[in-house]
Write a protein that holds these residues in place. Structure first.
Motif, mmCIF file in Angstrom:
data_model
loop_
_atom_site.group_PDB
_atom_site.id
_atom_site.type_symbol
_atom_site.label_atom_id
_atom_site.label_comp_id
_atom_site.label_asym_id
_atom_site.label_seq_id
_atom_site.Cartn_x
_atom_site.Cartn_y
_atom_site.Cartn_z
ATOM 1 N N CYS A 38 0.830 -1.210 0.000
ATOM 2 C CA CYS A 38 0.000 0.000 0.000
ATOM 3 C C CYS A 38 0.864 1.260 0.000
ATOM 4 C CB CYS A 38 -0.946 -0.005 1.192
ATOM 5 S SG CYS A 38 -2.309 -1.184 1.000
ATOM 6 N N LEU A 39 1.952 1.224 0.757
ATOM 7 C CA LEU A 39 2.878 2.363 0.753
ATOM 8 C C LEU A 39 3.469 2.561 -0.639
ATOM 9 C CD1 LEU A 39 4.471 4.546 2.330
ATOM 10 C CD2 LEU A 39 6.186 2.788 2.778
ATOM 11 N N LEU A 40 3.912 1.480 -1.264
ATOM 12 C CA LEU A 40 4.505 1.572 -2.595
ATOM 13 C C LEU A 40 3.510 2.050 -3.640
ATOM 14 C CD1 LEU A 40 6.729 -1.656 -2.657
ATOM 15 C CD2 LEU A 40 7.467 0.726 -2.375
ATOM 16 N N ILE A 41 2.269 1.564 -3.572
ATOM 17 C CA ILE A 41 1.283 2.013 -4.562
ATOM 18 C C ILE A 41 0.910 3.475 -4.332
ATOM 19 C CG2 ILE A 41 -0.945 1.395 -3.490
ATOM 20 C CD1 ILE A 41 -1.640 0.100 -6.246
ATOM 21 N N GLY A 42 0.936 3.909 -3.072
ATOM 22 C CA GLY A 42 0.686 5.320 -2.788
ATOM 23 C C GLY A 42 1.764 6.205 -3.378
ATOM 24 N N ILE A 43 3.021 5.825 -3.191
ATOM 25 C CA ILE A 43 4.134 6.602 -3.735
ATOM 26 C C ILE A 43 4.106 6.584 -5.259
ATOM 27 C CG2 ILE A 43 6.650 6.686 -3.986
ATOM 28 C CD1 ILE A 43 6.819 5.620 -1.078
ATOM 29 N N PHE A 44 4.007 5.385 -5.831
ATOM 30 C CA PHE A 44 4.070 5.255 -7.279
ATOM 31 C C PHE A 44 2.916 5.972 -7.963
ATOM 32 C CE2 PHE A 44 3.648 3.115 -11.388
ATOM 33 C CZ PHE A 44 4.944 3.226 -11.854
ATOM 34 N N SER A 45 1.714 5.809 -7.430
ATOM 35 C CA SER A 45 0.567 6.478 -8.053
ATOM 36 C C SER A 45 0.681 7.990 -7.915
ATOM 37 C CB SER A 45 -0.751 5.985 -7.453
ATOM 38 O OG SER A 45 -0.888 6.406 -6.111
ATOM 39 N N GLY A 46 1.239 8.438 -6.799
ATOM 40 C CA GLY A 46 1.382 9.873 -6.593
ATOM 41 C C GLY A 46 2.394 10.529 -7.525
ATOM 42 N N ILE A 47 3.525 9.866 -7.767
ATOM 43 C CA ILE A 47 4.541 10.494 -8.615
ATOM 44 C C ILE A 47 4.291 10.279 -10.101
ATOM 45 C CG2 ILE A 47 6.326 10.446 -6.840
ATOM 46 C CD1 ILE A 47 7.593 8.068 -8.223
ATOM 47 N N THR A 48 3.411 9.347 -10.468
ATOM 48 C CA THR A 48 3.168 9.084 -11.885
ATOM 49 C C THR A 48 1.818 9.587 -12.385
ATOM 50 O OG1 THR A 48 2.307 6.853 -11.437
ATOM 51 C CG2 THR A 48 4.681 7.062 -11.881
ATOM 52 N N ARG A 49 1.047 10.225 -11.511
ATOM 53 C CA ARG A 49 -0.210 10.804 -12.016
ATOM 54 C C ARG A 49 0.147 12.039 -12.858
ATOM 55 N NH1 ARG A 49 -3.157 12.152 -6.491
ATOM 56 N NH2 ARG A 49 -1.292 11.577 -5.451
ATOM 57 N N PRO A 50 -0.790 12.544 -13.658
ATOM 58 C CA PRO A 50 -0.450 13.645 -14.559
ATOM 59 C C PRO A 50 0.237 14.834 -13.861
ATOM 60 C CG PRO A 50 -2.591 12.774 -15.127
ATOM 61 C CD PRO A 50 -2.156 12.068 -13.865
ATOM 62 N N GLU A 51 -0.212 15.199 -12.694
ATOM 63 C CA GLU A 51 0.399 16.324 -11.990
ATOM 64 C C GLU A 51 1.569 15.897 -11.110
ATOM 65 O OE1 GLU A 51 -3.043 14.824 -9.546
ATOM 66 O OE2 GLU A 51 -2.753 15.296 -11.649
ATOM 67 N N GLY A 52 1.920 14.613 -11.166
ATOM 68 C CA GLY A 52 2.979 14.064 -10.322
ATOM 69 C C GLY A 52 4.387 14.394 -10.774
ATOM 70 N N GLY A 53 4.560 14.712 -12.021
ATOM 71 C CA GLY A 53 5.867 15.129 -12.491
ATOM 72 C C GLY A 53 6.694 14.045 -13.163
ATOM 73 N N LEU A 54 6.370 12.790 -12.994
ATOM 74 C CA LEU A 54 7.125 11.711 -13.624
ATOM 75 C C LEU A 54 6.211 11.023 -14.629
ATOM 76 C CD1 LEU A 54 9.683 9.954 -13.804
ATOM 77 C CD2 LEU A 54 8.711 8.526 -11.996
ATOM 78 N N PHE A 55 6.518 11.218 -15.922
ATOM 79 C CA PHE A 55 5.679 10.593 -16.939
ATOM 80 C C PHE A 55 6.075 9.138 -17.099
ATOM 81 C CE2 PHE A 55 4.912 9.065 -21.232
ATOM 82 C CZ PHE A 55 3.531 9.187 -21.267
ATOM 83 N N ILE A 56 5.111 8.278 -16.937
ATOM 84 C CA ILE A 56 5.256 6.845 -17.187
ATOM 85 C C ILE A 56 4.158 6.472 -18.182
ATOM 86 C CG2 ILE A 56 5.058 4.539 -16.148
ATOM 87 C CD1 ILE A 56 7.488 5.879 -15.127
ATOM 88 N N HIS A 57 4.521 5.746 -19.194
ATOM 89 C CA HIS A 57 3.516 5.303 -20.167
ATOM 90 C C HIS A 57 2.386 4.593 -19.409
ATOM 91 C CE1 HIS A 57 1.613 3.104 -23.447
ATOM 92 N NE2 HIS A 57 2.195 3.992 -24.250
ATOM 93 N N PRO A 58 1.125 4.870 -19.759
ATOM 94 C CA PRO A 58 -0.004 4.273 -19.036
ATOM 95 C C PRO A 58 0.056 2.753 -18.921
ATOM 96 C CG PRO A 58 -0.787 5.977 -20.528
ATOM 97 C CD PRO A 58 0.683 5.804 -20.797
ATOM 98 N N VAL A 59 0.565 2.068 -19.937
ATOM 99 C CA VAL A 59 0.646 0.612 -19.871
ATOM 100 C C VAL A 59 1.666 0.182 -18.814
ATOM 101 C CG1 VAL A 59 1.275 -1.479 -21.165
ATOM 102 C CG2 VAL A 59 -0.121 0.287 -22.251
ATOM 103 N N ILE A 60 2.781 0.875 -18.748
ATOM 104 C CA ILE A 60 3.791 0.552 -17.738
ATOM 105 C C ILE A 60 3.266 0.893 -16.349
ATOM 106 C CG2 ILE A 60 6.101 1.116 -16.882
ATOM 107 C CD1 ILE A 60 6.894 1.526 -19.850
ATOM 108 N N ARG A 61 2.579 2.020 -16.245
ATOM 109 C CA ARG A 61 1.986 2.403 -14.949
ATOM 110 C C ARG A 61 1.018 1.323 -14.460
ATOM 111 N NH1 ARG A 61 -2.225 6.060 -12.674
ATOM 112 N NH2 ARG A 61 -1.206 7.181 -10.974
ATOM 113 N N GLN A 62 0.162 0.857 -15.359
ATOM 114 C CA GLN A 62 -0.784 -0.197 -14.994
ATOM 115 C C GLN A 62 -0.064 -1.505 -14.687
ATOM 116 O OE1 GLN A 62 -3.624 -0.396 -18.175
ATOM 117 N NE2 GLN A 62 -4.784 1.352 -17.420
ATOM 118 N N ALA A 63 0.989 -1.809 -15.431
ATOM 119 C CA ALA A 63 1.738 -3.040 -15.179
ATOM 120 C C ALA A 63 2.332 -3.028 -13.774
ATOM 121 C CB ALA A 63 2.838 -3.220 -16.226
ATOM 122 N N VAL A 64 2.851 -1.882 -13.360
ATOM 123 C CA VAL A 64 3.441 -1.793 -12.020
ATOM 124 C C VAL A 64 2.350 -1.855 -10.957
ATOM 125 C CG1 VAL A 64 4.698 -0.287 -10.419
ATOM 126 C CG2 VAL A 64 5.510 -0.557 -12.766
#
Length: 122
Positions: A38-64
Motif C-alpha cells: 500500500c505504501l509503494l502504490i501510494g508513492i508510485f501512483s502519486g509520482i506518476t499521475r499527470p500532476e505528479g511530475g514523472l511521466f510513465i507510459h499508461p501501460v507501464i503504470r498499470q503493469a506496475v
C-alpha cells in the motif's frame, strides 16, 4: 502477467521470511506485505499521475500498479487467514488483523502519496 508473477514471488519471499522469523498465530507476513504494498502504490501512483511530475507510459503504470503491486499485496490471503482465525475462534487475532490491515494499509497509501508530493516538489 509476467509482472504480476514477479510481485507474487516477492510476496511469497517476504511473507515466508517474516513467518519463519516471527512464527506466531497472527499472520504478520501478510500484514507487513499489505502495508508495504500500500505504501509503494501510494508513492508510485502519486509520482506518476499527470500532476505528479514523472511521466510513465499508461501501460507501464498499470503493469506496475495492477501487475506487480497487485501480485505483491495479499488481500485475498488476508481474507482467507481472517476466516481461518474466526473458524478457530481466535476472535482477538481476527479482529486485530481486520483493524490493523485496514487502518495501517489506508494510512500507508496516504503517507505514500504525501511522500510522492514531496519527491515531486524536490
Amino acid at each position: 502477467m509476467i509482472v504480476g508473477a514477479f510481485g507474487c514471488a516477492a510476496r511469497m519471499g517476504m511473507s515466508a521470511f517474516l513467518s519463519e522469523k516471527y512464527s506466531v498465530t497472527f499472520p504478520i507476513g501478510t500484514l507487513v506485505v499489505n502495508i508495504v504494498g500500500c505504501l509503494l502504490i501510494g508513492i508510485f501512483s502519486g509520482i506518476t499521475r499527470p500532476e505528479g511530475g514523472l511521466f510513465i507510459h499508461p501501460v507501464i503504470r498499470q503493469a506496475v500498479m495492477i501487475g506487480f503491486l497487485g501480485g505483491f499485496t495479499t488481500f485475498s490471503s488476508f481474507g482467507l487467514q481472517t476466516i481461518a482465525l474466526l473458524s478457530d475462534r481466535e476472535w482477538g487475532y481476527a479482529s486485530a488483523n481486520i483493524v490493523l490491515s485496514v487502518v495501517l494499509c489506508l494510512a500507508a497509501v496516504w503517507i505514500g502519496q504525501i511522500l510522492a508530493a514531496q519527491i515531486v516538489r524536490g
